[in-house]
Design a protein around this motif. Structure first.
Motif, PDB file in Angstrom:
ATOM      1  N   SER A   1      14.897   7.663 -15.855  1.00 42.47           N
ATOM      2  CA  SER A   1      16.234   7.755 -15.288  1.00 42.47           C
ATOM      3  C   SER A   1      16.408   9.128 -14.649  1.00 42.47           C
ATOM      4  O   SER A   1      15.690  10.064 -14.953  1.00 42.47           O
ATOM      5  CB  SER A   1      17.248   7.551 -16.420  1.00 42.47           C
ATOM      6  N   LYS A   2      17.375   9.228 -13.788  1.00 35.78           N
ATOM      7  CA  LYS A   2      17.692  10.523 -13.190  1.00 35.78           C
ATOM      8  C   LYS A   2      18.811  11.218 -13.954  1.00 35.78           C
ATOM      9  O   LYS A   2      19.293  12.252 -13.555  1.00 35.78           O
ATOM     10  CB  LYS A   2      18.122  10.340 -11.727  1.00 35.78           C
ATOM     11  N   LYS A   3      19.208  10.639 -15.077  1.00 36.13           N
ATOM     12  CA  LYS A   3      20.269  11.224 -15.892  1.00 36.13           C
ATOM     13  C   LYS A   3      19.754  12.440 -16.629  1.00 36.13           C
ATOM     14  O   LYS A   3      18.575  12.555 -16.914  1.00 36.13           O
ATOM     15  CB  LYS A   3      20.775  10.212 -16.921  1.00 36.13           C
ATOM     16  N   ILE A   4      20.750  13.309 -16.930  1.00 36.02           N
ATOM     17  CA  ILE A   4      20.421  14.475 -17.742  1.00 36.02           C
ATOM     18  C   ILE A   4      21.447  14.582 -18.857  1.00 36.02           C
ATOM     19  O   ILE A   4      22.554  14.053 -18.756  1.00 36.02           O
ATOM     20  CB  ILE A   4      20.422  15.783 -16.907  1.00 36.02           C
ATOM     21  N   LEU A   5      21.069  15.271 -19.918  1.00 34.28           N
ATOM     22  CA  LEU A   5      21.975  15.531 -21.028  1.00 34.28           C
ATOM     23  C   LEU A   5      22.358  17.004 -20.997  1.00 34.28           C
ATOM     24  O   LEU A   5      21.492  17.856 -20.834  1.00 34.28           O
ATOM     25  CB  LEU A   5      21.289  15.207 -22.363  1.00 34.28           C
ATOM     26  N   VAL A   6      23.677  17.275 -21.100  1.00 39.93           N
ATOM     27  CA  VAL A   6      24.141  18.657 -21.173  1.00 39.93           C
ATOM     28  C   VAL A   6      25.030  18.794 -22.398  1.00 39.93           C
ATOM     29  O   VAL A   6      25.608  17.827 -22.888  1.00 39.93           O
ATOM     30  CB  VAL A   6      24.927  19.078 -19.913  1.00 39.93           C
ATOM     31  N   ASP A   7      25.159  20.006 -22.886  1.00 37.21           N
ATOM     32  CA  ASP A   7      25.991  20.298 -24.046  1.00 37.21           C
ATOM     33  C   ASP A   7      27.444  20.355 -23.584  1.00 37.21           C
ATOM     34  O   ASP A   7      27.851  21.268 -22.873  1.00 37.21           O
ATOM     35  CB  ASP A   7      25.566  21.637 -24.662  1.00 37.21           C
ATOM     36  N   ARG A   8      28.220  19.357 -23.953  1.00 38.47           N
ATOM     37  CA  ARG A   8      29.607  19.245 -23.519  1.00 38.47           C
ATOM     38  C   ARG A   8      30.408  20.488 -23.914  1.00 38.47           C
ATOM     39  O   ARG A   8      31.191  21.013 -23.139  1.00 38.47           O
ATOM     40  CB  ARG A   8      30.256  18.011 -24.133  1.00 38.47           C
TER      41      ARG A   8
ATOM     42  N   VAL B   1      23.595  22.345 -15.670  1.00 38.24           N
ATOM     43  CA  VAL B   1      23.351  21.009 -15.124  1.00 38.24           C
ATOM     44  C   VAL B   1      21.888  20.884 -14.702  1.00 38.24           C
ATOM     45  O   VAL B   1      21.226  19.879 -14.981  1.00 38.24           O
ATOM     46  CB  VAL B   1      24.297  20.717 -13.940  1.00 38.24           C
ATOM     47  N   GLU B   2      21.356  21.922 -14.034  1.00 35.50           N
ATOM     48  CA  GLU B   2      19.972  21.865 -13.562  1.00 35.50           C
ATOM     49  C   GLU B   2      18.968  21.893 -14.708  1.00 35.50           C
ATOM     50  O   GLU B   2      17.912  21.265 -14.632  1.00 35.50           O
ATOM     51  CB  GLU B   2      19.704  23.030 -12.605  1.00 35.50           C
ATOM     52  N   ASP B   3      19.276  22.594 -15.802  1.00 35.26           N
ATOM     53  CA  ASP B   3      18.353  22.734 -16.929  1.00 35.26           C
ATOM     54  C   ASP B   3      18.567  21.677 -18.002  1.00 35.26           C
ATOM     55  O   ASP B   3      17.896  21.712 -19.041  1.00 35.26           O
ATOM     56  CB  ASP B   3      18.493  24.132 -17.560  1.00 35.26           C
ATOM     57  N   GLY B   4      19.485  20.743 -17.798  1.00 32.82           N
ATOM     58  CA  GLY B   4      19.761  19.722 -18.805  1.00 32.82           C
ATOM     59  C   GLY B   4      18.515  18.873 -19.067  1.00 32.82           C
ATOM     60  O   GLY B   4      17.643  18.688 -18.211  1.00 32.82           O
ATOM     61  N   SER B   5      18.421  18.339 -20.273  1.00 33.48           N
ATOM     62  CA  SER B   5      17.280  17.495 -20.658  1.00 33.48           C
ATOM     63  C   SER B   5      17.311  16.203 -19.855  1.00 33.48           C
ATOM     64  O   SER B   5      18.333  15.531 -19.784  1.00 33.48           O
ATOM     65  CB  SER B   5      17.355  17.170 -22.149  1.00 33.48           C
ATOM     66  N   LYS B   6      16.202  15.862 -19.282  1.00 32.13           N
ATOM     67  CA  LYS B   6      16.116  14.658 -18.465  1.00 32.13           C
ATOM     68  C   LYS B   6      15.844  13.452 -19.362  1.00 32.13           C
ATOM     69  O   LYS B   6      15.089  13.540 -20.318  1.00 32.13           O
ATOM     70  CB  LYS B   6      15.003  14.809 -17.434  1.00 32.13           C
ATOM     71  N   MET B   7      16.518  12.342 -19.037  1.00 32.44           N
ATOM     72  CA  MET B   7      16.307  11.113 -19.798  1.00 32.44           C
ATOM     73  C   MET B   7      15.125  10.362 -19.172  1.00 32.44           C
ATOM     74  O   MET B   7      15.044  10.263 -17.944  1.00 32.44           O
ATOM     75  CB  MET B   7      17.562  10.242 -19.763  1.00 32.44           C
ATOM     76  N   PRO B   8      14.221   9.832 -19.998  1.00 35.83           N
ATOM     77  CA  PRO B   8      13.061   9.114 -19.464  1.00 35.83           C
ATOM     78  C   PRO B   8      13.497   7.905 -18.630  1.00 35.83           C
ATOM     79  O   PRO B   8      14.486   7.252 -18.933  1.00 35.83           O
ATOM     80  CB  PRO B   8      12.297   8.670 -20.713  1.00 35.83           C
TER      81      PRO B   8
ATOM     82  N   LEU C   1      34.062  26.260 -18.390  1.00 32.33           N
ATOM     83  CA  LEU C   1      35.219  25.844 -17.587  1.00 32.33           C
ATOM     84  C   LEU C   1      36.491  26.536 -18.084  1.00 32.33           C
ATOM     85  O   LEU C   1      37.330  26.949 -17.283  1.00 32.33           O
ATOM     86  CB  LEU C   1      35.374  24.317 -17.638  1.00 32.33           C
ATOM     87  N   ASP C   2      36.648  26.685 -19.405  1.00 41.70           N
ATOM     88  CA  ASP C   2      37.810  27.399 -19.952  1.00 41.70           C
ATOM     89  C   ASP C   2      37.829  28.847 -19.478  1.00 41.70           C
ATOM     90  O   ASP C   2      38.879  29.390 -19.137  1.00 41.70           O
ATOM     91  CB  ASP C   2      37.798  27.365 -21.481  1.00 41.70           C
ATOM     92  N   GLU C   3      36.660  29.507 -19.452  1.00 39.20           N
ATOM     93  CA  GLU C   3      36.582  30.896 -18.996  1.00 39.20           C
ATOM     94  C   GLU C   3      36.983  31.007 -17.525  1.00 39.20           C
ATOM     95  O   GLU C   3      37.679  31.943 -17.132  1.00 39.20           O
ATOM     96  CB  GLU C   3      35.172  31.453 -19.198  1.00 39.20           C
ATOM     97  N   ILE C   4      36.554  30.048 -16.717  1.00 38.33           N
ATOM     98  CA  ILE C   4      36.925  30.048 -15.290  1.00 38.33           C
ATOM     99  C   ILE C   4      38.438  29.900 -15.159  1.00 38.33           C
ATOM    100  O   ILE C   4      39.091  30.634 -14.419  1.00 38.33           O
ATOM    101  CB  ILE C   4      36.188  28.926 -14.528  1.00 38.33           C
ATOM    102  N   ILE C   5      39.008  28.970 -15.913  1.00 37.18           N
ATOM    103  CA  ILE C   5      40.451  28.721 -15.855  1.00 37.18           C
ATOM    104  C   ILE C   5      41.217  29.960 -16.300  1.00 37.18           C
ATOM    105  O   ILE C   5      42.263  30.300 -15.741  1.00 37.18           O
ATOM    106  CB  ILE C   5      40.807  27.487 -16.710  1.00 37.18           C
ATOM    107  N   GLN C   6      40.703  30.685 -17.305  1.00 34.37           N
ATOM    108  CA  GLN C   6      41.382  31.889 -17.777  1.00 34.37           C
ATOM    109  C   GLN C   6      41.267  33.027 -16.768  1.00 34.37           C
ATOM    110  O   GLN C   6      42.147  33.875 -16.689  1.00 34.37           O
ATOM    111  CB  GLN C   6      40.811  32.323 -19.128  1.00 34.37           C
TER     112      GLN C   6
END
Length: 185
Positions: free
Chosen positions: A34-41, A25-32, A48-53
């Motif tokens: 905007s405070k939005k960022i892009l992350v690899d879903r 989340v912290e290293d996600g690409s920032k959108m010009p 998240l799957d590894e945490i759940i397992q």
């Protein structure tokens, strides 16, 4: 000892996965503009799957501890029954010797008391371990949830401000064009 190491290792693994998720989340690409960022879903979903397992594995470990407690308690009861039967036999043989009978009863009571104490300690240890593990997990999840909600809130507020600024600018341009049209002769 090995099982304790594995439990600690899994707890460290879950914490590490949550930290990796935070880094994404912290290293996600920032959108010009905007405070939005892009992350690899896919990357986020994989973590998240590894945490759940990992969580069910810790629950199985807690169940193993409880089963081990039951096994020790069963062994203690068996030992108690065996010892009690032996004491009964000894009492029949030594009925005339009152001191020997009292000593055997005291030994049987001592063994029973010791078995009950050990069983209680195992049960309490298992409960405390499971409680600690689940409490730590709940705290970590709540913390990460608050951090993510704050991040999303900040992103959304930035989007709304940018949208409002763009809307105001566009509206002003339209008003100026209307005014210019009305002034044309």
């Amino acid at each position: 000892m090995k099982d304790n190491y594995e439990v600690t290792s899994r707890r460290i693994e879950i914490t590490g996965l949550v930290e990796v998720l935070q880094e994404i989340v912290e290293d996600g690409s920032k959108m010009p503009f905007s405070k939005k960022i892009l992350v690899d879903r896919e990357e986020v979903n994989t973590i998240l799957d590894e945490i759940i397992q990992s969580i069910p594995e810790d629950l199985r470990t807690a169940q193993w501890v409880l089963a081990e407690k039951d096994r020790i308690l069963t062994e203690a009861r068996t030992e108690y029954e065996r010892t009690k039967a032996e004491v009964d036999r000894m009492m029949q043989e030594k009925v005339n010797n009152h001191d020997l009978v009292k000593e055997a009863e005291a030994k049987a009571q001592e063994i029973l008391s010791k078995a009950q104490t050990e069983a209680k300690l195992v049960r309490l240890s298992a409960r405390d371990y499971a409680d600690s593990l689940l409490s730590d997990l709940e705290t970590e999840i709540r913390k990460k949830n608050q951090e993510m909600m704050l991040s999303y809130k900040n992103l959304f507020e930035g989007f709304v401000q940018e949208y409002n600024k763009t809307f105001t600018s566009t509206s002003l341009t339209i008003k100026e064009n209307i005014k210019e049209l009305r002034e044309m002769k």
